[in-house]
Scaffold this motif. Sequence first.
Motif, short mmCIF file in Angstrom:
data_model
loop_
_atom_site.label_atom_id
_atom_site.label_comp_id
_atom_site.label_asym_id
_atom_site.label_seq_id
_atom_site.Cartn_x
_atom_site.Cartn_y
_atom_site.Cartn_z
N GLY A 57 0.75 -1.32 -0.12
CA GLY A 57 -0.09 -0.11 0.14
C GLY A 57 0.91 1.30 -0.05
N GLN A 58 1.95 1.24 0.81
CA GLN A 58 2.53 2.42 0.97
C GLN A 58 4.26 1.91 1.29
N LEU A 59 5.15 2.57 0.64
CA LEU A 59 6.57 2.00 0.83
C LEU A 59 7.28 3.42 1.42
N VAL A 60 8.10 3.35 2.62
CA VAL A 60 8.93 4.46 3.02
C VAL A 60 10.15 3.71 3.01
N LEU A 61 11.14 4.46 2.05
CA LEU A 61 12.31 3.81 1.86
C LEU A 61 13.39 4.81 2.39
N SER A 62 14.43 4.33 3.12
CA SER A 62 15.55 5.16 3.73
C SER A 62 16.76 4.44 3.46
N GLY A 63 16.81 3.25 3.18
CA GLY A 63 18.07 2.32 2.70
C GLY A 63 18.15 1.99 1.36
N ASN A 64 18.45 0.70 1.18
CA ASN A 64 18.96 0.53 -0.05
C ASN A 64 17.85 -0.67 -0.67
N LEU A 65 17.35 -0.57 -1.89
CA LEU A 65 16.40 -1.29 -2.64
C LEU A 65 16.64 -1.77 -4.05
N ARG A 66 16.80 -2.94 -4.40
CA ARG A 66 16.87 -3.22 -5.87
C ARG A 66 15.57 -4.17 -6.27
N GLY A 67 15.02 -3.86 -7.03
CA GLY A 67 13.89 -4.44 -7.37
C GLY A 67 12.49 -3.77 -8.20
N GLU A 68 11.52 -4.50 -8.09
CA GLU A 68 10.21 -3.71 -8.54
C GLU A 68 9.41 -3.39 -7.39
N VAL A 69 8.75 -2.17 -7.48
CA VAL A 69 7.86 -1.68 -6.70
C VAL A 69 6.51 -1.39 -7.10
N GLU A 70 5.63 -1.71 -6.65
CA GLU A 70 4.09 -1.44 -6.93
C GLU A 70 3.38 -0.86 -5.68
N ALA A 81 17.80 7.32 0.85
CA ALA A 81 17.25 6.05 0.10
C ALA A 81 18.40 5.76 -1.47
N ASN A 82 18.28 4.63 -1.72
CA ASN A 82 19.19 4.46 -2.96
C ASN A 82 18.16 3.04 -3.40
N LEU A 83 17.29 3.53 -4.52
CA LEU A 83 16.35 2.48 -5.14
C LEU A 83 16.72 2.32 -6.72
N GLN A 84 17.06 1.33 -6.93
CA GLN A 84 17.42 0.69 -8.40
C GLN A 84 16.41 -0.42 -8.81
N GLY A 85 15.51 0.17 -9.70
CA GLY A 85 14.48 -0.57 -10.00
C GLY A 85 13.33 0.21 -10.59
N ASP A 86 12.17 -0.40 -10.50
CA ASP A 86 10.89 0.22 -11.40
C ASP A 86 9.87 0.39 -10.45
N ILE A 87 9.16 1.67 -10.46
CA ILE A 87 8.32 1.94 -9.45
C ILE A 87 7.03 2.13 -10.16
N ARG A 88 5.99 1.73 -9.77
CA ARG A 88 4.57 2.03 -10.24
C ARG A 88 3.81 2.34 -8.91
N THR A 89 3.26 3.72 -9.11
CA THR A 89 2.58 4.46 -7.84
C THR A 89 1.91 5.54 -8.13
N PRO A 90 0.83 5.92 -7.60
CA PRO A 90 0.14 7.12 -7.81
C PRO A 90 0.89 8.34 -7.32
N VAL A 94 9.99 12.51 -3.18
CA VAL A 94 11.36 12.11 -2.98
C VAL A 94 12.17 13.57 -2.49
N GLU A 95 12.82 13.15 -1.41
CA GLU A 95 13.60 14.01 -0.89
C GLU A 95 14.90 14.44 -1.29
N GLU A 96 15.47 15.56 -1.46
CA GLU A 96 16.55 16.02 -1.77
C GLU A 96 17.77 15.07 -1.46
N GLY A 97 18.67 14.41 -2.23
CA GLY A 97 19.57 13.40 -2.05
C GLY A 97 19.28 11.86 -2.16
N ALA A 98 18.06 11.65 -2.38
CA ALA A 98 17.51 10.30 -2.82
C ALA A 98 18.24 9.86 -4.05
N ILE A 99 18.67 8.60 -4.22
CA ILE A 99 18.91 8.18 -5.63
C ILE A 99 18.04 7.25 -6.21
#
Length: 124
Positions: A57-70, A81-90, A94-99
């Motif tokens: 339902g909701q994702l709150v990311l501060s760490g490292n994530l590799r993959g797909e997010v819906e 946050a460091n996210l490598q992957g695809d996101i689907r969300t309405p 994104v805070e300044e500094g997030a990757i």
Amino acid sequence: MAKDEINAFLGAGTSYHGKLHFHGAVRIDGNFQGEVESDGTLVIGQEAVVEGTLRVGQLVLSGNLRGEVEAGGRVVLHKTANLQGDIRTPVLVVEEGAILEGRLAMSRPGEVADAVETADGNLF
């Protein structure tokens, strides 16, 4: 989110491989590899390393994530946050500094995002 609102917690130093289904909210501060399915909130802490497919339902990311997010509600990427992957969300915050390295598909809440063709001809 107050600590007493968390239903389950995978602390630093823990490692989990497999499928995770939950209601409410779960926080991961360790290592997780696999699938997560929930209509609730997944919180990934600053020291966490997560790899897999997330449908939440909701994702709150501060760490490292590799993959797909819906996410049916929203995705929040904090400055660490460091996210490598695809996101689907309405909704994406994104805070300044997030990757963020990957593809993003957004739609209004309750709608399904249309597929987007990338420069290499792939559909997302």
